[in-house]
Structures are given as C-alpha cells and as structure tokens.
Design an enzyme around this catalytic site. Structure first.
Site, PDB file in Angstrom:
ATOM      1  N   TYR A 142       0.810  -1.207   0.000  1.00 58.78           N
ATOM      2  CA  TYR A 142       0.000   0.000   0.000  1.00 58.78           C
ATOM      3  C   TYR A 142       0.848   1.265   0.000  1.00 58.78           C
ATOM      4  O   TYR A 142       0.369   2.338  -0.369  1.00 58.78           O
ATOM      5  CB  TYR A 142      -0.934   0.024   1.212  1.00 58.78           C
ATOM      6  N   LYS A 193       3.803 -15.269   2.329  1.00 55.62           N
ATOM      7  CA  LYS A 193       3.860 -16.105   1.124  1.00 55.62           C
ATOM      8  C   LYS A 193       5.310 -16.285   0.712  1.00 55.62           C
ATOM      9  O   LYS A 193       5.744 -15.869  -0.372  1.00 55.62           O
ATOM     10  CB  LYS A 193       3.044 -15.465  -0.011  1.00 55.62           C
ATOM     11  N   ASP A 226      -2.446 -18.039   1.998  1.00 56.39           N
ATOM     12  CA  ASP A 226      -3.606 -18.672   1.375  1.00 56.39           C
ATOM     13  C   ASP A 226      -4.123 -19.820   2.234  1.00 56.39           C
ATOM     14  O   ASP A 226      -5.345 -20.018   2.373  1.00 56.39           O
ATOM     15  CB  ASP A 226      -3.297 -19.133  -0.048  1.00 56.39           C
ATOM     16  N   ASP A 250      -5.201  -7.043   5.700  1.00 56.45           N
ATOM     17  CA  ASP A 250      -6.439  -6.400   5.257  1.00 56.45           C
ATOM     18  C   ASP A 250      -7.474  -7.463   4.882  1.00 56.45           C
ATOM     19  O   ASP A 250      -8.638  -7.410   5.298  1.00 56.45           O
ATOM     20  CB  ASP A 250      -6.125  -5.508   4.064  1.00 56.45           C
ATOM     21  N   ASP A 254     -10.846  -9.046   7.370  1.00 53.08           N
ATOM     22  CA  ASP A 254     -12.224  -8.954   6.875  1.00 53.08           C
ATOM     23  C   ASP A 254     -12.861 -10.333   6.802  1.00 53.08           C
ATOM     24  O   ASP A 254     -14.058 -10.496   7.101  1.00 53.08           O
ATOM     25  CB  ASP A 254     -12.255  -8.290   5.497  1.00 53.08           C
TER      26      ASP A 254
END
Length: 369
Positions: A142, A193, A226, A250, A254
């Site tokens: 970001y 990852k 994942d 993020d 959620d």
C-alpha cells in the site's frame, strides 16, 4: 484526575450516527469520575473534501498529533467516486496512519455466544472464538514505491504496486504480536507467502530469529497466507494471534469478521511505538465501512465503534477495568436479545442505532453498581 484528549472524526455515511453512541459512552465514563476524557470533533474523508478540497486538513492532522487518541467512524461513498486519487476520502485515513506512524493494527475477532448462530459458519466452529489479528499497517504494497500507472501506447497501460519490507518493520510488528500472545493463549501464527514472494522470505526469517532471541516461551507457527485464509473458515478456533503484512492482514481480518456474524461487530486499534513515557499514538475505528445505503436511517450497528472505544480505554487511557465493563455490557445486551438489523435473528428484538446505544448504557449502569 487524569485528563485525556480524544479527537472524534465521525467521517461519512453512518460514521456520525455510530460516533454519536460513542459520545454517549464517553459521557458515562466521565460521570464515573475516575478519569476525564475531553473530546473535540473534526472532519475526515468525503465531508472534509467537500469542506476543504482534501480528505484531511493540516489543521485536523495537527489536532490528531496532539490528541491522546483518535476515534474514526468511516470514510467514503459513491458521492466521491470521481474525486482524484490523491484527494479520495480514503486518503485521509491513510494520512492519519502514516503521519501518526501507526504501524500495528489490532483487529480482534470475537464471537459472542449470543451471535454464534448468526455466523456464516456452524456454531461448533465459532462458539467461543477469540482471535487477534495483528496487521502491519505502514509498509508493504500500500505504501511501496514505485506506485503508478503508465501509458504504454497502443491502448496498453501498465500498473505497478511495489511490495517492500525492511527488517525493522517486521521486527516491531512481530514483537507486538508476541507480547499480546503472552497475555492471551501464548500462540502466534505468522502468515506470509515465502513460497513466491521475497518479502515473505524475509518476513519468515526475521520472525523466526526474533522468536528464538526474545520470545521462545511463545509457541510460533508459520503459515502461508492462502492456507491461513482456508483454515480460518475450516477451523478458526485453532488460532490465537495471527501476525501478517499489510495486504494479507487487510484481507484476513475482513474474512475473520464474518466468522463473528457481522462487520458491524468488529473493532480495531492502530498503535504507534511507545515513547519514553510509554504513551503510544493511537487510532481506533470499526472495521465496517461507511454503508451509504443505510446512512441516515438510524439502523446502523454501533457496537463495533463502541467496542473500539473500549480498546481506547484499555490501550490509551489506562482504564482497563472500565474497558472490561463496556465489553461486558455489549455481551449482556446481546444475551438479552437486542439486535440491530445486520445481526437480526428470529426471537430477538430488532432495534436501531440509538436504541442499541441506550441499551448498552443501561447495562453499564446496572453493572457499575
């Protein structure tokens, strides 16, 4: 009596409605006389753009820097879809995080027993759920540079976002996670990852070393992001503290929010580094968005925002016992069958924003006696 300064930034959409219920709780806390919380209200997001042509003004940013804590409602909405990228409502939130140097985002995902049947998962998967997701907030994709869209000609464009992390950024967010785990169930899952991303390789290396040097008493698991997403819907109660980068945090937070029944139930805290006195700059906000489709209807769920204020009591105002009271009051009201529309259930009473706020105050009055 200790006096604390709290800056309120209601923002857009349902932000002002849910923030009004926080003000009700602030007044209740002040009436107890154990601390004094002085509030000031200002603009952020789309409403700030309408007033000043920018998502947050320098004057507002100065007030945020001077405050002991900042409470934010929500920003954005379709009204500002055509605004330039640099002036979009969300830019106000990003500036707050950056200028206040809020690198640690704490997002608890707690499933209250009364809402276990409102979750998208079966009751046995979520009843008693209590997860803390620790998201790195000021680095990663970001904020990495270059970040751009280039016209290559011939109808082709190239967009670039850059994922960047340095050792110190990973160390400090991992330390927050390990310290929190020591106060909980003493377990951390570090999610990245490393199989396809160099930042994941560094993340894994730094967390492993920090754990060995300073936090070997805490159980550490490494998990690919994942797989972490899959495990959150398979058996979420295996997790205690999850620490991860900005992008994965993020998304995972959620996802975790839906385990609890509604985004309207999720609070968050964003913290900076402690200074010499132990004070941390801090921003508290609900995880939900501005929900423009229900704004002004008086039906929004204020619980996430009130729970965010409870986190402010705990982390910024040294009022842990009062924070416990607020959290218990929320649980009590839910046990009594009160629901806003987003968590409505058969056999329960559906009420509006103000009614929910008043019900929580009533519960606080009963518990404080």
């Amino acid at each position: 009596m200790t006096v604390y300064k709290l800056l309120l930034l209601p923002g857009d959409g349902i932000g002002p409605e849910v923030m009004a219920e926080v003000e009700r709780v602030v007044a209740w806390v002040n009436a107890r006389g154990e601390a004094r919380i002085e509030t000031e209200t200002d603009l952020v997001g789309g409403c700030a753009y309408d007033a000043h042509g920018e998502a947050i003004s320098d004057e507002t940013m100065g007030r945020a820097l001077a405050a002991d804590a900042v409470m934010l409602g929500a920003v954005g909405g379709p009204k500002w879809d055509g605004v330039a990228y640099e002036q979009r409502p969300e830019a106000g939130l990003l500036r707050l995080r950056k200028d206040l140097e809020l690198f640690a985002n704490l997002r608890p995902a707690i499933c209250y027993p009364a809402l276990a049947d409102a979750s998208s998962l079966k009751r046995d998967r979520v009843d008693g759920l209590d997860i803390m997701i620790v998201r790195e907030l000021t680095g990663g994709v970001y904020f990495g540079e270059p970040k751009e869209i280039k016209d290559l000609g011939g109808g082709q464009k190239r967009a670039v976002d850059t994922q960047v992390y340095q050792t110190y950024e990973i160390e400090r967010i991992a330390a927050v996670a390990f310290e929190l785990a020591r106060l909980r169930r003493n377990q951390v899952h570090s999610s990245e990852k490393r199989n396809v991303m160099k930042t994941g390789v560094l993340w894994n290396e730094v967390v492993t070393r920090l754990h060995k040097e300073r936090y070997s008493d805490v159980t550490l698991h490494h998990i690919l992001a994942d797989n972490c997403a899959m495990q959150l819907v398979r058996w979420p109660k295996q997790f205690d503290v999850i620490v991860t980068d900005n992008l994965f945090g993020d998304m995972l937070s959620d996802e975790a929010s839906m385990l609890t029944g509604s985004l309207g139930m999720l609070p968050s805290a964003s913290l900076g580094a402690a200074d010499a006195s132990g004070r941390r700059r801090a921003l508290y906000e609900p995880v939900h968005g501005s929900a423009p489709d229900i704004a002004g209807k008086g039906v929004a769920n204020p619980i996430a925002t009130i729970a965010s204020f409870a986190m402010a009591l705990r982390y910024s105002f040294d009022q842990g016992e009062t924070a416990d009271l607020v959290e218990r009051a929320i649980a009590f009201v839910l046990d009594e069958g009160y629901r806003t529309a987003d968590i409505a259930q058969d056999g329960c009473r559906t009420i509006g924003t103000t009614e929910m706020g008043k019900a929580i105050i009533s519960a606080l009055d009963r518990m404080a006696k």
